[in-house]
Design a protein around this motif. Structure first.
Motif, PDB file in Angstrom:
ATOM      1  N   UNK A  35       1.020   6.136  -5.725  1.00 50.72           N
ATOM      2  CA  UNK A  35      -0.168   5.352  -5.446  1.00 50.72           C
ATOM      3  C   UNK A  35       0.279   3.988  -4.918  1.00 50.72           C
ATOM      4  N   UNK A  36      -0.620   3.324  -4.204  1.00 52.79           N
ATOM      5  CA  UNK A  36      -0.353   1.984  -3.708  1.00 52.79           C
ATOM      6  C   UNK A  36      -1.448   1.060  -4.233  1.00 52.79           C
ATOM      7  N   UNK A  37      -1.032  -0.129  -4.644  1.00 53.28           N
ATOM      8  CA  UNK A  37      -1.987  -1.107  -5.166  1.00 53.28           C
ATOM      9  C   UNK A  37      -1.788  -2.427  -4.446  1.00 53.28           C
ATOM     10  N   UNK A  42      -7.764  -1.863  -6.514  1.00 53.99           N
ATOM     11  CA  UNK A  42      -7.509  -0.654  -7.272  1.00 53.99           C
ATOM     12  C   UNK A  42      -6.357   0.129  -6.690  1.00 53.99           C
ATOM     13  N   UNK A  43      -6.194   1.333  -7.170  1.00 56.23           N
ATOM     14  CA  UNK A  43      -5.082   2.176  -6.760  1.00 56.23           C
ATOM     15  C   UNK A  43      -5.506   3.130  -5.649  1.00 56.23           C
ATOM     16  N   UNK A  44      -4.687   3.178  -4.614  1.00 62.19           N
ATOM     17  CA  UNK A  44      -4.936   4.028  -3.458  1.00 62.19           C
ATOM     18  C   UNK A  44      -3.958   5.205  -3.491  1.00 62.19           C
ATOM     19  N   UNK A  45      -4.480   6.417  -3.524  1.00 59.86           N
ATOM     20  CA  UNK A  45      -3.646   7.613  -3.576  1.00 59.86           C
ATOM     21  C   UNK A  45      -2.848   7.771  -2.292  1.00 59.86           C
ATOM     22  N   UNK A  46      -1.577   8.121  -2.422  1.00 59.84           N
ATOM     23  CA  UNK A  46      -0.726   8.346  -1.256  1.00 59.84           C
ATOM     24  C   UNK A  46      -0.331   9.813  -1.130  1.00 59.84           C
ATOM     25  N   UNK A  47       0.344  10.348  -2.147  1.00 59.22           N
ATOM     26  CA  UNK A  47       0.888  11.697  -2.053  1.00 59.22           C
ATOM     27  C   UNK A  47       1.087  12.278  -3.448  1.00 59.22           C
ATOM     28  N   UNK A  55       3.373  19.579  -0.845  1.00 63.47           N
ATOM     29  CA  UNK A  55       2.755  18.344  -1.338  1.00 63.47           C
ATOM     30  C   UNK A  55       1.427  18.044  -0.656  1.00 63.47           C
ATOM     31  N   UNK A  56       0.557  17.367  -1.379  1.00 60.06           N
ATOM     32  CA  UNK A  56      -0.703  16.876  -0.824  1.00 60.06           C
ATOM     33  C   UNK A  56      -0.425  15.503  -0.229  1.00 60.06           C
ATOM     34  N   UNK A  57      -0.366  15.430   1.084  1.00 58.39           N
ATOM     35  CA  UNK A  57      -0.034  14.195   1.790  1.00 58.39           C
ATOM     36  C   UNK A  57      -1.262  13.486   2.334  1.00 58.39           C
ATOM     37  N   UNK A  58      -2.417  13.883   1.869  1.00 55.84           N
ATOM     38  CA  UNK A  58      -3.650  13.425   2.495  1.00 55.84           C
ATOM     39  C   UNK A  58      -3.869  11.919   2.405  1.00 55.84           C
ATOM     40  N   UNK A  59      -3.183  11.234   1.496  1.00 51.58           N
ATOM     41  CA  UNK A  59      -3.378   9.804   1.334  1.00 51.58           C
ATOM     42  C   UNK A  59      -2.414   8.922   2.111  1.00 51.58           C
ATOM     43  N   UNK A  60      -1.422   9.512   2.746  1.00 54.44           N
ATOM     44  CA  UNK A  60      -0.453   8.698   3.483  1.00 54.44           C
ATOM     45  C   UNK A  60      -1.162   8.006   4.641  1.00 54.44           C
ATOM     46  N   UNK A  61      -1.041   6.670   4.751  1.00 57.20           N
ATOM     47  CA  UNK A  61      -1.826   5.917   5.728  1.00 57.20           C
ATOM     48  C   UNK A  61      -1.370   6.071   7.177  1.00 57.20           C
ATOM     49  N   UNK A  62      -0.137   6.430   7.397  1.00 56.33           N
ATOM     50  CA  UNK A  62       0.348   6.618   8.773  1.00 56.33           C
ATOM     51  C   UNK A  62       1.610   7.469   8.736  1.00 56.33           C
TER      52      UNK A  62
END
Lengths: 115, 113
Positions: A35-37, A42-47, A55-62
């Motif tokens: 997660x990234x904060x 709050x916490x932003x899901x990454x992977x 893996x679920x990579x749907x949160x990676x921003x780029x």
């Protein structure tokens, strides 16, 4: 017992450089999350890694962001060509199983500052 | 429950008083909810969880209430202590769909001596 361990605890890097952040999950935990904060948010899901599943990579921003988990244990989050907006605390968590009702246990994070 | 904004809601209470922290979640399909406490410089720490087949669950000095009708979750902390000062996050997920855990914005709780 030992909790989730992250290293380094702080990282300062110049814009454009690559960085690697490491996470050692709790032994026996099959699921691992990044997660990234950002400051004051709050916490932003990454992977999310679960066992041997993809893996679920749907949160990676780029596409500059990638992560791997070797041997079902240690994970590395890599950010290529860092930008100032990448500055944040990167938190790793692990759990006994996936999102099945077992709580996530977080590390203390890596504070990344891109100058 | 999505994280928005730059300024955390804040709540100040006197030491020894009870506090209630509220959270409005976004997904009506969510069936599992967790409260986390985050102290400065540390990662979030699990406090208590509740599944959607319950409307109340109690722990040590903490109680979580769930109102699915209005998609509202609350955390009650009894007899607050200085160590309770922290940022509190609610999180939601759908276990049936194995959805990722989504965190709310967070509330900063300050306990005044």
């Amino acid at each position: 017992g030992a909790g989730v361990s992250q290293s380094p605890s702080n990282k300062v890097t110049e814009k454009g450089k690559d960085v690697e952040l490491r996470c050692d999950p709790i032994s026996g935990h099959t699921a691992l999350y990044w997660y990234r904060q950002s400051l004051g948010q709050g916490l932003e899901f990454l992977i999310y890694f679960q066992g041997n599943s993809a893996p679920d990579k749907s949160g990676l921003p780029s596409d500059r962001f990638s992560a791997e988990r070797t041997g079902g244990s240690v994970s590395t989050l890599t950010i290529q060509r860092t930008q100032q907006e990448d500055s944040a605390v990167y938190l790793c968590a692990s759990s006994l199983e996936g999102f099945s009702g077992s709580p996530l246990h977080f590390g203390n994070g890596t504070r990344l500052t891109v100058t | 429950g999505e994280s928005v904004g730059l300024h955390l809601p804040t709540l100040s209470v006197q030491e020894g008083d009870n506090s209630i922290i509220n959270c409005a979640y976004s997904n009506s399909a969510s069936d599992y909810f967790i409260w986390y406490k985050q102290e400065s410089g540390k990662g979030p720490q699990f406090i208590i969880d509740i599944r959607s087949n319950m409307d109340k669950r109690q722990g040590q000095r903490v109680t979580v209430l769930l109102n699915k009708t209005v998609k509202h979750l609350s955390l009650q902390i009894a007899a607050t202590q200085p160590g309770d000062s922290a940022v509190y996050f609610c999180a939601e997920t759908n276990l049936q769909g194995a959805q990722k855990l989504v965190f709310g914005q967070g509330t900063r709780l300050t306990i005044n001596p």
